[in-house]
Design an enzyme around this catalytic site. Structure first.
Site, short mmCIF file in Angstrom:
data_model
loop_
_atom_site.label_atom_id
_atom_site.label_comp_id
_atom_site.label_asym_id
_atom_site.label_seq_id
_atom_site.Cartn_x
_atom_site.Cartn_y
_atom_site.Cartn_z
N GLU A 1 0.62 -1.32 -0.14
CA GLU A 1 0.14 0.05 0.13
C GLU A 1 0.90 1.28 -0.04
O GLU A 1 1.55 1.26 0.83
CB GLU A 1 -0.88 0.08 1.18
CG GLU A 1 -1.75 1.25 1.45
CD GLU A 1 -2.72 1.52 0.19
OE1 GLU A 1 -2.53 2.69 -0.45
OE2 GLU A 1 -3.40 0.48 -0.10
N ASN B 1 5.26 1.69 -4.05
CA ASN B 1 4.49 1.93 -5.15
C ASN B 1 4.52 0.51 -5.90
O ASN B 1 5.44 0.12 -6.17
CB ASN B 1 5.15 3.16 -5.89
CG ASN B 1 4.04 3.48 -6.73
OD1 ASN B 1 3.39 3.00 -7.77
ND2 ASN B 1 3.65 4.87 -6.55
N ASP C 1 -8.01 1.72 -8.38
CA ASP C 1 -8.52 2.86 -8.83
C ASP C 1 -8.60 2.70 -10.34
O ASP C 1 -7.66 2.41 -11.23
CB ASP C 1 -7.33 4.03 -8.48
CG ASP C 1 -7.81 5.46 -8.88
OD1 ASP C 1 -8.81 5.66 -9.55
OD2 ASP C 1 -7.30 6.36 -8.15
N LYS D 1 -10.19 8.42 -16.89
CA LYS D 1 -9.80 9.32 -17.92
C LYS D 1 -8.60 8.70 -19.00
O LYS D 1 -7.82 7.99 -18.55
CB LYS D 1 -9.55 10.73 -17.23
CG LYS D 1 -10.51 11.44 -16.73
CD LYS D 1 -9.93 12.95 -16.45
CE LYS D 1 -11.15 13.39 -15.62
NZ LYS D 1 -10.54 14.85 -14.89
N THR E 1 -12.61 -7.50 0.88
CA THR E 1 -12.10 -6.41 1.15
C THR E 1 -13.09 -5.21 1.90
O THR E 1 -14.36 -5.40 1.76
CB THR E 1 -11.61 -5.54 0.00
OG1 THR E 1 -12.47 -4.79 -0.75
CG2 THR E 1 -10.92 -6.37 -0.93
N TYR F 1 -13.92 -2.13 0.75
CA TYR F 1 -14.89 -1.54 -0.11
C TYR F 1 -15.85 -2.47 -0.89
O TYR F 1 -17.06 -2.43 -0.93
CB TYR F 1 -14.08 -1.25 -1.28
CG TYR F 1 -13.33 -0.01 -1.48
CD1 TYR F 1 -14.10 1.26 -1.04
CD2 TYR F 1 -11.75 0.22 -1.40
CE1 TYR F 1 -13.30 2.48 -0.88
CE2 TYR F 1 -11.50 1.24 -1.29
CZ TYR F 1 -11.99 2.62 -0.81
OH TYR F 1 -11.38 3.73 -0.86
N GLU F 2 -15.43 -3.85 -0.76
CA GLU F 2 -16.06 -4.97 -1.40
C GLU F 2 -17.40 -5.18 -0.20
O GLU F 2 -18.52 -5.36 -0.95
CB GLU F 2 -15.54 -6.39 -1.39
CG GLU F 2 -16.23 -7.47 -2.10
CD GLU F 2 -15.22 -8.53 -2.25
OE1 GLU F 2 -15.78 -9.63 -2.79
OE2 GLU F 2 -13.84 -8.44 -1.88
#
Length: 212
Positions: A69, A96, A118, A122, A191, A193-194
């Site tokens: 992370e 990273n 992410d 764009k 996770t 988010y999940e």
């Protein structure tokens, strides 16, 4: 989602080098040395607060896990989980994803998890997507002969892009799900988010990508 900055995070991370490896480049090709037992190595790129990696470590004690992370203010929450419930088959990296090849040797990794990355929607940000061609070529190098990628996302656009990218760069796509939690499988490790998205009835997309 904006991450609340925690100015004390850096000091806390540095205070626990037994959990957060401070010099991952020095461990390239030798990651098994940081674990008590030599076992298959799985890494999660962009682990967030660590719910998935710690959940998987509890469920699979016969696997060594590394959670990566970049945001220190997020990583400290995963660190807190390990301080509260130590798991000897987990280590963390505050680094990273673009530098993965500096930290892991050819064929050293069995599974790479890409969970809710992410989407960078764009077009000008395409190169930042973790399923962009340059990342895929790195993953190919790091994965063992039987290794593969596991992708989960709530973003349909990223999922479709990733399927095409995998196909274009020599991966075989397996076990595709367009509604992962529609199966009612309670054994799935989620996770943060999940859990949030699936509880709202939002679709979760998943697939595996295996180098040819």
């Amino acid at each position: 989602m904006r991450v609340r900055h925690k100015p004390w995070a850096k000091d806390k991370i540095e205070a626990h080098p037994n959990w957060v490896i401070s010099d991952p480049a020095s461990m390239k090709g030798s990651w098994q040395k940081v674990f008590p037992v030599e076992q298959p190595l799985h890494i999660e790129v962009g682990m967030g607060k660590g719910q998935f990696i710690t959940g998987m470590a509890k469920k699979h004690p016969d696997v060594n896990f590394i959670g990566m992370e970049f945001q220190g203010s997020v990583l400290v929450e995963a660190l807190d989980k390990l301080l509260e419930t130590p798991l000897e088959n987990v280590r963390l990296l505050h680094n990273n994803a673009k530098d993965l090849a500096e930290y892991f040797a050819e064929g050293e990794v069995e599974v790479i998890y890409l969970n809710f990355s992410d989407p960078w929607p764009k077009k000008r940000h395409e190169k930042r997507r973790l399923t962009y061609s340059s990342f895929l070529e790195t993953y190919k190098t790091l994965l063992s002969k039987e290794g593969h990628i596991e992708l989960k996302t709530d973003n349909q656009g990223l999922f479709e892009y990733s399927l095409e990218s995998f196909s274009d760069h020599g991966f075989i796509i397996r076990n595709v799900s367009l509604d992962l939690h529609g199966t009612g499988d309670l054994s799935i490790v989620k996770t943060e988010y999940e859990e949030k998205f699936s509880n709202k009835g939002q679709r979760i997309y998943r697939c595996e990508a295996w180098p040819k």
